[in-house]
Design a protein around this motif. Sequence first.
Motif, PDB file in Angstrom:
ATOM      1  N   PHE A   1      76.873  11.717  33.189  1.00  0.00           N
ATOM      2  CA  PHE A   1      75.940  10.596  33.124  1.00  0.00           C
ATOM      3  C   PHE A   1      75.285  10.367  34.486  1.00  0.00           C
ATOM      4  CE2 PHE A   1      78.827   9.857  29.597  1.00  0.00           C
ATOM      5  CZ  PHE A   1      77.954   9.478  28.568  1.00  0.00           C
ATOM      6  N   ALA A   2      74.919  11.455  35.125  1.00  0.00           N
ATOM      7  CA  ALA A   2      74.352  11.354  36.470  1.00  0.00           C
ATOM      8  C   ALA A   2      73.051  10.564  36.502  1.00  0.00           C
ATOM      9  CB  ALA A   2      74.130  12.753  37.042  1.00  0.00           C
ATOM     10  N   HIS A   3      72.388  10.469  35.319  1.00  0.00           N
ATOM     11  CA  HIS A   3      71.117   9.758  35.274  1.00  0.00           C
ATOM     12  C   HIS A   3      71.290   8.237  35.220  1.00  0.00           C
ATOM     13  CE1 HIS A   3      72.494  10.107  31.125  1.00  0.00           C
ATOM     14  NE2 HIS A   3      71.705   9.075  30.823  1.00  0.00           N
ATOM     15  N   MET A   4      72.552   7.776  35.099  1.00  0.00           N
ATOM     16  CA  MET A   4      72.796   6.331  34.994  1.00  0.00           C
ATOM     17  C   MET A   4      73.504   5.846  36.255  1.00  0.00           C
ATOM     18  SD  MET A   4      73.946   5.997  31.004  1.00  0.00           S
ATOM     19  CE  MET A   4      73.794   4.218  31.044  1.00  0.00           C
TER      20      MET A   4
ATOM     21  N   GLU B   1      74.919   2.990  36.845  1.00  0.00           N
ATOM     22  CA  GLU B   1      75.818   1.845  36.658  1.00  0.00           C
ATOM     23  C   GLU B   1      77.304   2.185  36.764  1.00  0.00           C
ATOM     24  OE1 GLU B   1      71.927   1.056  34.718  1.00  0.00           O
ATOM     25  OE2 GLU B   1      73.389   2.690  34.584  1.00  0.00           O
ATOM     26  N   GLY B   2      77.634   3.398  37.190  1.00  0.00           N
ATOM     27  CA  GLY B   2      79.041   3.768  37.352  1.00  0.00           C
ATOM     28  C   GLY B   2      79.670   4.339  36.107  1.00  0.00           C
ATOM     29  N   LEU B   3      78.881   4.985  35.241  1.00  0.00           N
ATOM     30  CA  LEU B   3      79.410   5.599  34.032  1.00  0.00           C
ATOM     31  C   LEU B   3      79.739   7.071  34.275  1.00  0.00           C
ATOM     32  CD1 LEU B   3      77.954   3.046  32.807  1.00  0.00           C
ATOM     33  CD2 LEU B   3      77.658   4.428  30.732  1.00  0.00           C
ATOM     34  N   GLY B   4      80.819   7.492  33.700  1.00  0.00           N
ATOM     35  CA  GLY B   4      81.173   8.900  33.720  1.00  0.00           C
ATOM     36  C   GLY B   4      81.511   9.359  32.322  1.00  0.00           C
ATOM     37  N   GLY B   5      81.661  10.656  32.154  1.00  0.00           N
ATOM     38  CA  GLY B   5      81.997  11.217  30.849  1.00  0.00           C
ATOM     39  C   GLY B   5      83.130  12.207  30.944  1.00  0.00           C
ATOM     40  N   PHE B   6      83.392  12.874  29.838  1.00  0.00           N
ATOM     41  CA  PHE B   6      84.428  13.891  29.825  1.00  0.00           C
ATOM     42  C   PHE B   6      83.959  15.107  30.630  1.00  0.00           C
ATOM     43  CE2 PHE B   6      86.754  12.732  25.611  1.00  0.00           C
ATOM     44  CZ  PHE B   6      86.964  11.457  26.103  1.00  0.00           C
ATOM     45  N   PRO B   7      84.885  15.850  31.213  1.00  0.00           N
ATOM     46  CA  PRO B   7      84.501  17.092  31.895  1.00  0.00           C
ATOM     47  C   PRO B   7      83.850  18.058  30.902  1.00  0.00           C
ATOM     48  CG  PRO B   7      86.772  16.487  32.393  1.00  0.00           C
ATOM     49  CD  PRO B   7      86.336  15.592  31.286  1.00  0.00           C
ATOM     50  N   ASN B   8      83.024  18.927  31.432  1.00  0.00           N
ATOM     51  CA  ASN B   8      82.349  19.940  30.624  1.00  0.00           C
ATOM     52  C   ASN B   8      83.087  21.258  30.785  1.00  0.00           C
ATOM     53  OD1 ASN B   8      80.612  21.735  29.384  1.00  0.00           O
ATOM     54  ND2 ASN B   8      78.750  20.787  30.204  1.00  0.00           N
ATOM     55  N   ARG B   9      83.555  21.842  29.679  1.00  0.00           N
ATOM     56  CA  ARG B   9      84.309  23.085  29.747  1.00  0.00           C
ATOM     57  C   ARG B   9      83.480  24.231  30.328  1.00  0.00           C
ATOM     58  NH1 ARG B   9      87.129  20.923  25.246  1.00  0.00           N
ATOM     59  NH2 ARG B   9      89.360  21.453  25.225  1.00  0.00           N
ATOM     60  N   GLU B  10      82.222  24.269  29.955  1.00  0.00           N
ATOM     61  CA  GLU B  10      81.369  25.391  30.345  1.00  0.00           C
ATOM     62  C   GLU B  10      81.167  25.411  31.860  1.00  0.00           C
ATOM     63  OE1 GLU B  10      76.926  27.259  29.370  1.00  0.00           O
ATOM     64  OE2 GLU B  10      77.670  25.496  28.291  1.00  0.00           O
ATOM     65  N   GLY B  11      81.531  26.530  32.469  1.00  0.00           N
ATOM     66  CA  GLY B  11      81.349  26.702  33.904  1.00  0.00           C
ATOM     67  C   GLY B  11      82.355  25.958  34.763  1.00  0.00           C
ATOM     68  N   LEU B  12      83.389  25.383  34.169  1.00  0.00           N
ATOM     69  CA  LEU B  12      84.349  24.559  34.914  1.00  0.00           C
ATOM     70  C   LEU B  12      85.089  25.375  35.968  1.00  0.00           C
ATOM     71  CD1 LEU B  12      85.672  21.776  35.233  1.00  0.00           C
ATOM     72  CD2 LEU B  12      87.324  22.429  33.470  1.00  0.00           C
ATOM     73  N   GLU B  13      85.524  26.579  35.611  1.00  0.00           N
ATOM     74  CA  GLU B  13      86.276  27.411  36.544  1.00  0.00           C
ATOM     75  C   GLU B  13      85.421  27.772  37.757  1.00  0.00           C
ATOM     76  OE1 GLU B  13      88.990  31.504  36.470  1.00  0.00           O
ATOM     77  OE2 GLU B  13      88.046  30.773  34.628  1.00  0.00           O
ATOM     78  N   GLU B  14      84.148  28.085  37.512  1.00  0.00           N
ATOM     79  CA  GLU B  14      83.254  28.451  38.621  1.00  0.00           C
ATOM     80  C   GLU B  14      83.020  27.250  39.537  1.00  0.00           C
ATOM     81  OE1 GLU B  14      82.753  29.125  35.459  1.00  0.00           O
ATOM     82  OE2 GLU B  14      82.998  31.326  35.461  1.00  0.00           O
ATOM     83  N   ARG B  15      82.825  26.091  38.945  1.00  0.00           N
ATOM     84  CA  ARG B  15      82.599  24.905  39.768  1.00  0.00           C
ATOM     85  C   ARG B  15      83.842  24.547  40.586  1.00  0.00           C
ATOM     86  NH1 ARG B  15      80.159  23.427  34.983  1.00  0.00           N
ATOM     87  NH2 ARG B  15      81.792  21.946  34.403  1.00  0.00           N
ATOM     88  N   PHE B  16      85.022  24.808  40.015  1.00  0.00           N
ATOM     89  CA  PHE B  16      86.246  24.561  40.784  1.00  0.00           C
ATOM     90  C   PHE B  16      86.314  25.508  41.983  1.00  0.00           C
ATOM     91  CE2 PHE B  16      90.616  25.710  41.835  1.00  0.00           C
ATOM     92  CZ  PHE B  16      91.102  24.481  42.242  1.00  0.00           C
ATOM     93  N   GLU B  17      85.934  26.781  41.791  1.00  0.00           N
ATOM     94  CA  GLU B  17      85.959  27.722  42.905  1.00  0.00           C
ATOM     95  C   GLU B  17      85.050  27.263  44.036  1.00  0.00           C
ATOM     96  OE1 GLU B  17      87.753  30.363  43.700  1.00  0.00           O
ATOM     97  OE2 GLU B  17      89.003  30.048  41.935  1.00  0.00           O
ATOM     98  N   ILE B  18      83.894  26.720  43.682  1.00  0.00           N
ATOM     99  CA  ILE B  18      82.976  26.201  44.698  1.00  0.00           C
ATOM    100  C   ILE B  18      83.615  25.014  45.423  1.00  0.00           C
ATOM    101  CG2 ILE B  18      80.758  25.052  45.049  1.00  0.00           C
ATOM    102  CD1 ILE B  18      79.712  26.689  42.642  1.00  0.00           C
TER     103      ILE B  18
END
Length: 551
Positions: free
Chosen positions: A78-81, A83-100
């Motif tokens: 919810f990066a476009h909001m 007001e401090g809202l977040g969502g569930f993690p996104n499975r797609e690309g999660l491993e790559e983003r963790f490596e970064i």
Amino acid sequence: MTKSTKAGTDDRSKMAALSPFELKDELIEAAGGGAVERPANLSMLNAGRGNPNFLATIPRHGFWQLGLFAMRESERSFAHMPEGLGGFPNREGLEERFEIFARDNKGVPGVDFLRAAVSYVRDQLGLSAGEFLYEMCEGILASNYPVPDRMLKLSEIIVGQYLRREMIGAHPFIGEFDIFAVEGGTAAMTYIFNTMRENHLIEAGDTIALGIPIFTPYIEIPRLNDYRLNVVNLEADVENRWQYSKKELDKLRDPKVKAFFLVNPSNPPSVKISDESLEYIADIVKERPDLILLTDDVYGTFADDFVSLFALAPKNTILVYSYSKYFGATGWRLGTIATHRDNVLDRLLSELPKDVKKELHHRYESITTEPDKLKFIDRLVADSRTVALNHTAGLSTPQQVQMVLFSLFSLMDTPDAYKNALKRLIRSRKQALYREIGISFDDDDENKVDYYTILDLEFLGERAYGRDFVDWVIKNTEPSEVLFRLARDARVVLLPGRGFGTQHPSGRVSLANLNESDYVKIGRAIRTLLGEYVDRYNASSGKNLDKSKVL
């Protein structure tokens, strides 16, 4: 005797009936502290409780860094909001983003551990790194109910590997086991007693056996109106290095004994059951395949080459393990219950009378279409939430995440560096305590664990000064007088061994919760008090015992 003195003696007599953990508060008050006294009060030395003053830092660093990564993942949704809202993690690309994330934060405490943990899960355990990261991120965010309710899927596999390493080791083990993640070992006890009663595996008037000495609640729970069980004690003997004799273990051959509960290594002697005794119990189980065993192995990780009874008699044994002591995590409330997938509990459930089965069918029919086939361990889960709330059962997911990180920390520590450091720490404290008390004897017992040590006054006193001295002390002192004098005069708090089922006057000293210099002070205080009793004995008997004699 003055009225006030007599009143004080009467009060101490009444207190002898208290649980040692309740008596502890009275001793703390006598030492000038409060019931919730913290170690910050340096003038009082409270060795009465087993809460360690050490903890595992690396997996905790990992927990906090994982939380930061998971928050980044949540905020992506919810990066476009603003007001401090977040969502569930996104499975797609999660491993790559963790490596970064790991690369950008290389060298930050906990990050290298997390990166190694992901590699271990993928390369050594053969699990999906992406699925593992998703389960950990969702878990640490606590954004969903625990699903499955008994334990998160990959978390159960990882914790299972930890239990295999620490509780089973190289011992042959055939088959798989299920795990229920619970709120510490105390919750495990509560759930097990309750579900065994609800499912008629134990009923009022039945007989169980306890391995004595034992953690006090195991003594107290069977007496409650909820259970009203008869208890047979199997007594370990100080003169036999706190091992059970074959004569004591043979009490398990009695068909009236439905279950045997033990803590291994023991509390408070802190001695693991010998290999010979474990094998003897396993042989008895072969003769009595209906015997239920429960082994509480919280201190097993402090022992050398520990093997649980669960390894030798897996189909008859409920394994209880808590992370509280080894990782310094009493406040996290992390525990497990494990049962073999082919176990005596499920068999006994299948053999219950038809009318009992009908009753249990109604109890569990709201959570399964086949209640008769519901396994004991899944009944534990349901009963932990009074069945009707089964859909919200399960240990909180952040707790499960920390449990997993503790497990991976241990699994990856192949040289046992952390374990060996803890062993050195507590054994050095014991040496300091014994040196100052004046206890000198061979400490070559391979089964000693030393998380606690129990000072058996009758055994030590008789060896040093003779039976007449011991008899005089027992006759002329109240059961808890020595402990109250230590508290009042030296501000030292110990727990009474008798509250754990020991047969002789004794005090339990935790070797985990104070610094080495504190154990020097405790040893000196005990030696001073013992010397006063020797002086009193000499004055009343006309003898001339040497109070400087080594015990």
